[in-house]
Design a protein around this motif. Structure first.
Motif, mmCIF file in Angstrom:
data_model
loop_
_atom_site.group_PDB
_atom_site.id
_atom_site.type_symbol
_atom_site.label_atom_id
_atom_site.label_comp_id
_atom_site.label_asym_id
_atom_site.label_seq_id
_atom_site.Cartn_x
_atom_site.Cartn_y
_atom_site.Cartn_z
ATOM 1 N N MET A 1 0.855 -1.176 0.000
ATOM 2 C CA MET A 1 0.000 0.000 0.000
ATOM 3 C C MET A 1 0.897 1.234 0.000
ATOM 4 O O MET A 1 1.969 1.232 0.582
ATOM 5 C CB MET A 1 -0.904 -0.025 1.225
ATOM 6 N N ILE A 2 0.423 2.294 -0.620
ATOM 7 C CA ILE A 2 1.142 3.564 -0.691
ATOM 8 C C ILE A 2 0.347 4.626 0.067
ATOM 9 O O ILE A 2 -0.875 4.723 -0.083
ATOM 10 C CB ILE A 2 1.343 4.000 -2.154
ATOM 11 N N TYR A 3 1.063 5.415 0.872
ATOM 12 C CA TYR A 3 0.452 6.472 1.675
ATOM 13 C C TYR A 3 1.179 7.786 1.453
ATOM 14 O O TYR A 3 2.339 7.806 1.038
ATOM 15 C CB TYR A 3 0.521 6.128 3.170
ATOM 16 N N PHE A 4 0.497 8.876 1.822
ATOM 17 C CA PHE A 4 1.063 10.215 1.715
ATOM 18 C C PHE A 4 0.723 11.008 2.972
ATOM 19 O O PHE A 4 -0.370 10.859 3.532
ATOM 20 C CB PHE A 4 0.485 10.950 0.500
ATOM 21 N N THR A 5 1.661 11.857 3.378
ATOM 22 C CA THR A 5 1.417 12.754 4.501
ATOM 23 C C THR A 5 2.429 13.890 4.446
ATOM 24 O O THR A 5 3.389 13.852 3.674
ATOM 25 C CB THR A 5 1.492 12.021 5.859
ATOM 26 N N SER A 6 2.216 14.892 5.276
ATOM 27 C CA SER A 6 3.168 16.003 5.396
ATOM 28 C C SER A 6 2.863 16.778 6.667
ATOM 29 O O SER A 6 1.833 16.566 7.314
ATOM 30 C CB SER A 6 3.065 16.930 4.179
ATOM 31 N N ASP A 7 3.782 17.671 7.001
ATOM 32 C CA ASP A 7 3.576 18.638 8.075
ATOM 33 C C ASP A 7 3.228 17.984 9.411
ATOM 34 O O ASP A 7 2.378 18.480 10.145
ATOM 35 C CB ASP A 7 2.508 19.660 7.665
ATOM 36 N N THR A 8 3.896 16.889 9.731
ATOM 37 C CA THR A 8 3.661 16.211 11.007
ATOM 38 C C THR A 8 4.250 17.000 12.173
ATOM 39 O O THR A 8 3.701 16.986 13.262
ATOM 40 C CB THR A 8 4.251 14.790 10.976
ATOM 41 N N TYR A 9 5.363 17.658 11.975
ATOM 42 C CA TYR A 9 6.006 18.491 13.000
ATOM 43 C C TYR A 9 6.134 17.773 14.340
ATOM 44 O O TYR A 9 5.834 18.328 15.392
ATOM 45 C CB TYR A 9 5.255 19.809 13.197
#
Length: 172
Positions: A1-9
């Motif tokens: 499976m492929i996931y995406f995220t950003s700006d977890t800080y």
């Protein structure tokens, strides 16, 4: 499976408070639990910038998060870059704009107005300011900022479902 995220800080106290946590430790623990509830050991995650606030938080998170993380660094990712070579499950992508050819995706830490293959239907995934959300009626663009997705990475399957639903609504 492929996931995406950003700006977890991860580790940033002011971000924890704005997310209604009592501390960055509480936020980190909850975000690890949410991440690992969807991302499995061999899944692929594209993190589009602003991972962690400091080296200690970067190390702690990378030791506890599932998946193989492909990382496109943003301006505040010097802490992660300092330790990146210590982790086998982390790959730094040097290009700030990266094309995932077999998925017709263009990923970048920030929102772009033009991107490779935009006119032929490629989808742009980006991080950054939560004011710029998905905009499928005007452009094929999604914001992967974790605050827009319940502090959890979003799967490519979920993104494709949103795209299909938008097409159906626009065709009615």
């Amino acid at each position: 499976m492929i996931y995406f995220t950003s700006d977890t800080y991860f580790g940033r106290t002011s971000k924890a408070k704005s997310r209604k946590f009592s501390s960055s430790s509480e936020m980190n623990l909850e975000m690890i639990n949410r991440w690992n509830s969807v991302v499995k050991e061999n899944d692929i995650v594209y993190h589009l910038g602003n991972f962690a606030w400091d080296i200690i938080s970067s190390e702690q998170m990378l030791l506890n998060l599932n998946g193989n993380i492909n990382f496109l660094p943003s301006y505040s990712d010097t802490a992660l870059l300092a330790i990146a070579d210590n982790f086998e499950n982390l790959k730094i992508i040097d290009n700030s704009v990266y094309c995932i050819e077999n998925q017709n995706l263009v990923v970048c830490p920030w929102r772009m107005f033009t991107w490779p293959a935009k006119r032929s239907g490629s989808i742009h995934l980006h991080g950054g300011d939560t004011r710029y959300k998905a905009n499928l009626n005007k452009e094929n663009r999604f914001n992967t900022n974790c605050e827009l997705w319940s502090l959890t990475p979003i799967s490519l399957n979920s993104l494709n479902e949103v795209i299909e639903m938008t097409k159906e609504v626009n065709n009615d």
